[in-house]
Design a protein around this motif. Structure first.
Motif, PDB file in Angstrom:
ATOM      1  N   PRO A   1     -61.510 -11.185 -22.655  1.00 35.90           N
ATOM      2  CA  PRO A   1     -61.979 -10.124 -21.759  1.00 35.90           C
ATOM      3  C   PRO A   1     -63.194  -9.356 -22.271  1.00 35.90           C
ATOM      4  N   LEU A   2     -63.438  -9.365 -23.566  1.00 32.31           N
ATOM      5  CA  LEU A   2     -64.573  -8.605 -24.088  1.00 32.31           C
ATOM      6  C   LEU A   2     -65.896  -9.364 -24.012  1.00 32.31           C
ATOM      7  N   VAL A   3     -65.853 -10.660 -23.772  1.00 31.16           N
ATOM      8  CA  VAL A   3     -67.080 -11.451 -23.721  1.00 31.16           C
ATOM      9  C   VAL A   3     -67.996 -11.018 -22.573  1.00 31.16           C
ATOM     10  N   PRO A   4     -67.509 -10.821 -21.336  1.00 31.96           N
ATOM     11  CA  PRO A   4     -68.402 -10.354 -20.276  1.00 31.96           C
ATOM     12  C   PRO A   4     -68.996  -8.970 -20.558  1.00 31.96           C
ATOM     13  N   ILE A   5     -68.215  -8.086 -21.139  1.00 28.23           N
ATOM     14  CA  ILE A   5     -68.724  -6.750 -21.468  1.00 28.23           C
ATOM     15  C   ILE A   5     -69.822  -6.863 -22.515  1.00 28.23           C
ATOM     16  N   ALA A   6     -69.596  -7.675 -23.544  1.00 23.69           N
ATOM     17  CA  ALA A   6     -70.610  -7.867 -24.583  1.00 23.69           C
ATOM     18  C   ALA A   6     -71.856  -8.539 -24.004  1.00 23.69           C
ATOM     19  N   ALA A   7     -71.667  -9.482 -23.083  1.00 18.91           N
ATOM     20  CA  ALA A   7     -72.813 -10.144 -22.454  1.00 18.91           C
ATOM     21  C   ALA A   7     -73.620  -9.151 -21.631  1.00 18.91           C
ATOM     22  N   PHE A   8     -72.945  -8.273 -20.902  1.00 16.99           N
ATOM     23  CA  PHE A   8     -73.641  -7.260 -20.103  1.00 16.99           C
ATOM     24  C   PHE A   8     -74.439  -6.315 -21.000  1.00 16.99           C
ATOM     25  N   ILE A   9     -73.791  -5.791 -22.029  1.00 20.00           N
ATOM     26  CA  ILE A   9     -74.474  -4.867 -22.945  1.00 20.00           C
ATOM     27  C   ILE A   9     -75.617  -5.571 -23.670  1.00 20.00           C
ATOM     28  N   GLY A  10     -75.403  -6.809 -24.067  1.00 19.28           N
ATOM     29  CA  GLY A  10     -76.468  -7.570 -24.726  1.00 19.28           C
ATOM     30  C   GLY A  10     -77.657  -7.802 -23.814  1.00 19.28           C
ATOM     31  N   GLY A  11     -77.394  -8.133 -22.554  1.00 20.69           N
ATOM     32  CA  GLY A  11     -78.486  -8.319 -21.594  1.00 20.69           C
ATOM     33  C   GLY A  11     -79.292  -7.044 -21.392  1.00 20.69           C
ATOM     34  N   VAL A  12     -78.596  -5.928 -21.280  1.00 20.83           N
ATOM     35  CA  VAL A  12     -79.291  -4.639 -21.143  1.00 20.83           C
ATOM     36  C   VAL A  12     -80.125  -4.362 -22.385  1.00 20.83           C
ATOM     37  N   GLY A  13     -79.556  -4.619 -23.541  1.00 22.95           N
ATOM     38  CA  GLY A  13     -80.278  -4.373 -24.793  1.00 22.95           C
ATOM     39  C   GLY A  13     -81.513  -5.232 -24.956  1.00 22.95           C
ATOM     40  N   VAL A  14     -81.412  -6.488 -24.550  1.00 18.87           N
ATOM     41  CA  VAL A  14     -82.547  -7.414 -24.709  1.00 18.87           C
ATOM     42  C   VAL A  14     -83.724  -7.013 -23.830  1.00 18.87           C
ATOM     43  N   THR A  15     -83.477  -6.760 -22.550  1.00 26.35           N
ATOM     44  CA  THR A  15     -84.602  -6.493 -21.645  1.00 26.35           C
ATOM     45  C   THR A  15     -84.951  -5.018 -21.526  1.00 26.35           C
ATOM     46  N   GLY A  16     -84.002  -4.129 -21.727  1.00 24.49           N
ATOM     47  CA  GLY A  16     -84.296  -2.702 -21.603  1.00 24.49           C
ATOM     48  C   GLY A  16     -84.602  -2.031 -22.923  1.00 24.49           C
ATOM     49  N   GLY A  17     -83.959  -2.491 -23.972  1.00 21.13           N
ATOM     50  CA  GLY A  17     -84.126  -1.858 -25.271  1.00 21.13           C
ATOM     51  C   GLY A  17     -85.528  -1.961 -25.833  1.00 21.13           C
ATOM     52  N   TYR A  18     -86.222  -3.043 -25.505  1.00 22.02           N
ATOM     53  CA  TYR A  18     -87.573  -3.243 -26.038  1.00 22.02           C
ATOM     54  C   TYR A  18     -88.474  -2.057 -25.749  1.00 22.02           C
ATOM     55  N   TRP A  19     -88.454  -1.554 -24.526  1.00 24.20           N
ATOM     56  CA  TRP A  19     -89.381  -0.490 -24.135  1.00 24.20           C
ATOM     57  C   TRP A  19     -89.092   0.813 -24.854  1.00 24.20           C
ATOM     58  N   TYR A  20     -87.826   1.101 -25.080  1.00 22.84           N
ATOM     59  CA  TYR A  20     -87.469   2.332 -25.775  1.00 22.84           C
ATOM     60  C   TYR A  20     -87.768   2.226 -27.272  1.00 22.84           C
ATOM     61  N   LEU A  21     -87.578   1.039 -27.848  1.00 21.90           N
ATOM     62  CA  LEU A  21     -87.963   0.827 -29.247  1.00 21.90           C
ATOM     63  C   LEU A  21     -89.477   0.898 -29.411  1.00 21.90           C
TER      64      LEU A  21
END
Length: 167
Positions: A87-107
């Protein structure tokens, strides 16, 4: 009808291709994220759907921080689904996807300016727009200051929206 009138006002229509593009793109990406999150027929390939939803949501978050509440809502949906053997794999995939494409701009903002949400001053991060300036320069503050005065609405109508007088 009011939204159509606002969008078709000359001042808004003139700036739509330039200033509203991030807003329209953000809304489209949030719609894609929600389409990947909502699955009424059952959960099929939840990890892949969660990753795609996270990538779309991350791009929206990278465009405008105002997408954050929508991402939180989608994240809660993914946390509630909890289907399958892992059950934690979809949650981790969602958070990872957000981090990959959204995190770049904030970093990137953090590296260039020392503030991930520049130009806003937020918490320990300095910026030219402190909380008081952010409040005073908003449309909501303008309307609250004189919502019951005809001059406020006339200024909004003529100067800010530039609607034709017959409206």
């Amino acid at each position: 009808l009011a939204l159509a009138g606002f969008l078709l006002s000359p001042r808004v229509a003139e700036r739509l291709p330039y200033f509203a593009s991030p807003d329209l793109s953000m809304a489209s990406l949030l719609a894609a994220m929600l389409a990947m999150t909502w699955n009424p027929g059952g959960v099929s390939r939840p990890s892949t759907r969660a990753l795609l939803a996270g990538l779309a949501g991350g791009l929206a978050l990278g465009m405008k921080i105002s997408a954050a509440p929508h991402l939180a809502l989608a994240g809660l949906c993914w946390a509630k689904k909890r289907s399958g053997k892992w059950p934690l794999v979809p949650i981790a995939a969602f958070i990872g996807g957000v981090g990959v494409t959204g995190g770049y701009w904030y970093l990137r903002n953090l590296a260039l300016t020392g503030n991930p949400v520049y130009p806003a001053e937020l918490g320990p991060f300095p910026g030219p727009f402190d909380a008081q300036t952010q409040h005073v320069t908003s449309l909501l503050a303008f309307l609250r200051a004189g919502w019951n005065e005809a001059q406020t609405w006339q200024t909004l109508h003529e100067e800010l929206l530039n609607w034709p007088e017959w409206l």
